[in-house]
Enzyme design. Structure first.
Site, PDB file in Angstrom:
ATOM      1  N   ASP A  88     -10.788   2.641   4.293  1.00  0.00           N
ATOM      2  CA  ASP A  88     -10.979   1.188   4.254  1.00  0.00           C
ATOM      3  C   ASP A  88     -12.463   0.838   4.422  1.00  0.00           C
ATOM      4  O   ASP A  88     -12.853  -0.310   4.223  1.00  0.00           O
ATOM      5  CB  ASP A  88     -10.181   0.523   5.392  1.00  0.00           C
ATOM      6  CG  ASP A  88      -9.086  -0.393   4.864  1.00  0.00           C
ATOM      7  OD1 ASP A  88      -9.003  -0.565   3.637  1.00  0.00           O
ATOM      8  OD2 ASP A  88      -8.334  -0.939   5.692  1.00  0.00           O
ATOM      9  N   GLN A 123      -4.218  -1.929   9.819  1.00  0.00           N
ATOM     10  CA  GLN A 123      -4.043  -3.243   9.188  1.00  0.00           C
ATOM     11  C   GLN A 123      -4.523  -4.355  10.124  1.00  0.00           C
ATOM     12  O   GLN A 123      -4.125  -4.416  11.286  1.00  0.00           O
ATOM     13  CB  GLN A 123      -2.558  -3.444   8.821  1.00  0.00           C
ATOM     14  CG  GLN A 123      -2.285  -4.699   8.042  1.00  0.00           C
ATOM     15  CD  GLN A 123      -2.961  -4.699   6.660  1.00  0.00           C
ATOM     16  OE1 GLN A 123      -2.957  -3.704   5.951  1.00  0.00           O
ATOM     17  NE2 GLN A 123      -3.544  -5.834   6.290  1.00  0.00           N
ATOM     18  N   LYS A 154       0.838  -1.201   0.000  1.00  0.00           N
ATOM     19  CA  LYS A 154       0.000   0.000   0.000  1.00  0.00           C
ATOM     20  C   LYS A 154       0.873   1.251   0.000  1.00  0.00           C
ATOM     21  O   LYS A 154       0.571   2.240  -0.677  1.00  0.00           O
ATOM     22  CB  LYS A 154      -0.943  -0.019   1.217  1.00  0.00           C
ATOM     23  CG  LYS A 154      -1.997  -1.124   1.117  1.00  0.00           C
ATOM     24  CD  LYS A 154      -2.723  -1.379   2.422  1.00  0.00           C
ATOM     25  CE  LYS A 154      -3.628  -2.611   2.314  1.00  0.00           C
ATOM     26  NZ  LYS A 154      -4.288  -2.981   3.559  1.00  0.00           N
TER      27      LYS A 154
END
Ligand code: NAD
Length: 290
Positions: free
Chosen positions: A120, A97, A53
Site C-alpha cells: 500500500d 485497511q 481486494k
C-alpha cells in the site's frame, strides 16, 4: 471540443490480464503471491473494500488472507498481528485497511509493516524513498493515475500538472511520482488554503482532482484541451457516486477526462495487485534469467 473518455475499467482489465499471466509464470516456480488484509471493526465501507481486494487477488490467481479483528482490538494486539504477517513467508503484501477505530494509531501500525511487504506504500519509509527519488513501491491510487495518463497519451515531460489535494494517500505521493526523473512534470499542489484555485488549474496541461469535494472543478477552471483526472469519490444527493469534477461541462473543454465511476477507481485495486506481484518477485521470485 468533446473530451476523449479515458476508460479506467478497460485499462484495469488489460493490466489485470498481464498480472494473471505473470502470476501463472511465477506459479511454475512454486511461488503464489500472497496478500494479507487486516481489518479492525465493522465499518461497512472498509468491509466492501477489503472484500473487493480479496476477490480481485483471487481472480488473478493470488493467495489472499483476511485478518478480521474486533473493534476493541488493542494497539498491542494489532501490532502483533502485523508482526506475525511480517515473518509469514506465504505473505508478500500486507495492507491495513483505513480508517482504524479512533483509539488506534494508524501511523505506528504503518511504520511496523515490513518495507519489503508494504504494497500500500503508506509506511513513512516507503513514502520517504519515493520523496528522495528512489521508490520501492508506488502507492496504488497515484500509481493508477500514472497509468491513466500514459493511456491518454500524455507526455509528462515538462508538462504543467496541477494536483488538487495534498494528502499522503493521493496528492503528495502523486506529486513525488510526477517529478521523478523520467516523468519530469512541473507540479503544483493545490489544497484547501490555495488562493485562486481556478487560476492555478487553468494554467495546467493536466489537472488531477483529489479533494473529495463534489463539483469543485468546473469548466472555467480547465484550459482547452487539458487532460483531467478525477480521483474524487463523493455520494451525490441521489446516492450516486460522483467525482470532484463537473463532468458534463468539463468534457466540453478538456481534451481527455476520466469518468467517475470507471476511471481511477478500478486502477487502485489493480495497482495493489501489481505491487503484490512485484513484492513476491523480489522476495521469492526466480533469479534474473532463471
Ligand atoms: P483527504 O481528505 O485526505 O484530502 C483532501 C485534500 O483536498 C486535502 O489536502 C485538502 O487540502 C484538499 N481540499 C479539500 N477541499 C479543497 C478545496 N475546496 N480546494 C482545494 N483543495 C481542497 O482525501 P484523500 O484521501 O486524499 O481523498 C481525496 C478524494 O479521493 C476523496 O474523495 C476520496 O474518496 C478519493 N479517493 C479515491 C480513490 C479511488 O480509488 N478512486 C482512492 C483514494 C481516494
Amino acid at each position: 471540443m468533446t473530451a476523449r473518455i479515458i476508460d479506467g475499467k478497460a485499462l484495469a482489465a488489460r493490466v489485470r490480464d498481464g498480472i494473471t499471466s505473470e502470476v501463472a509464470a511465477l506459479a511454475e516456480h512454486g511461488v503464489v503471491p500472497g496478500l494479507a488484509a487486516v481489518i479492525v471493526g465493522d465499518d461497512p465501507a472498509s468491509k466492501v473494500y477489503v472484500g473487493m481486494k480479496h476477490r480481485a487477488s483471487a481472480a488473478v490467481g493470488m493467495y489472499s488472507r483476511q485478518a478480521e479483528l474486533p473493534a476493541d482490538t488493542t494497539q498491542e494486539d494489532l501490532e502483533r498481528v502485523v508482526a506475525d504477517l511480517n515473518t509469514d513467508d506465504e505473505i508478500d503484501g500486507i495492507l491495513v485497511q483505513l480508517p482504524l477505530p479512533d483509539h488506534l494509531d494508524p501511523q505506528r501500525v504503518q511504520e511496523l509493516i515490513d518495507p519489503a511487504k508494504d504494497v500500500d506504500a503508506l509506511n513513512p519509509y516507503t513514502a520517504g524513498r519515493l520523496a528522495i527519488g528512489d521508490p520501492t513501491f508506488l502507492s496504488c491510487t497515484p500509481y493508477g493515475v500514472l497509468l491513466l495518463l500514459e493511456e491518454a497519451g500524455v507526455d509528462t515531460t515538462g508538462a504543467r500538472v496541477t494536483i488538487v489535494g495534498r494528502s499522503n494517500l493521493v496528492g503528495r505521493p502523486l506529486a513525488n511520482m510526477l517529478t521523478l526523473k523520467g516523468r519530469d512534470a512541473t507540479v503544483t499542489i493545490a489544497h484547501s488554503r490555495t488562493t485562486d484555485l481556478a487560476a492555478v488549474c487553468r494554467e495546467a496541461d493536466v489537472v488531477v482532482a483529489a479533494a473529495g469535494r463534489q463539483g469543485l472543478v468546473t469548466a472555467d477552471m480547465v484550459a482547452p484541451g487539458a487532460t483531467v483526472i478525477d480521483v474524487g469519490t463523493n455520494r451525490a444527493e441521489d446516492g450516486s457516486l460522483v467525482g470532484d469534477v463537473d463532468f458534463d461541462a468539463v468534457s466540453e473543454v478538456a481534451g481527455a477526462i476520466t469518468p467517475v465511476p470507471g476511471g481511477v477507481g478500478p486502477m487502485t485495486v489493480t495497482m495493489l495487485l501489481q505491487n503484490t506481484l512485484e513484492a513476491a518477485r523480489r522476495r521469492r521470485g526466480p533469479a534474473e534469467g532463471a
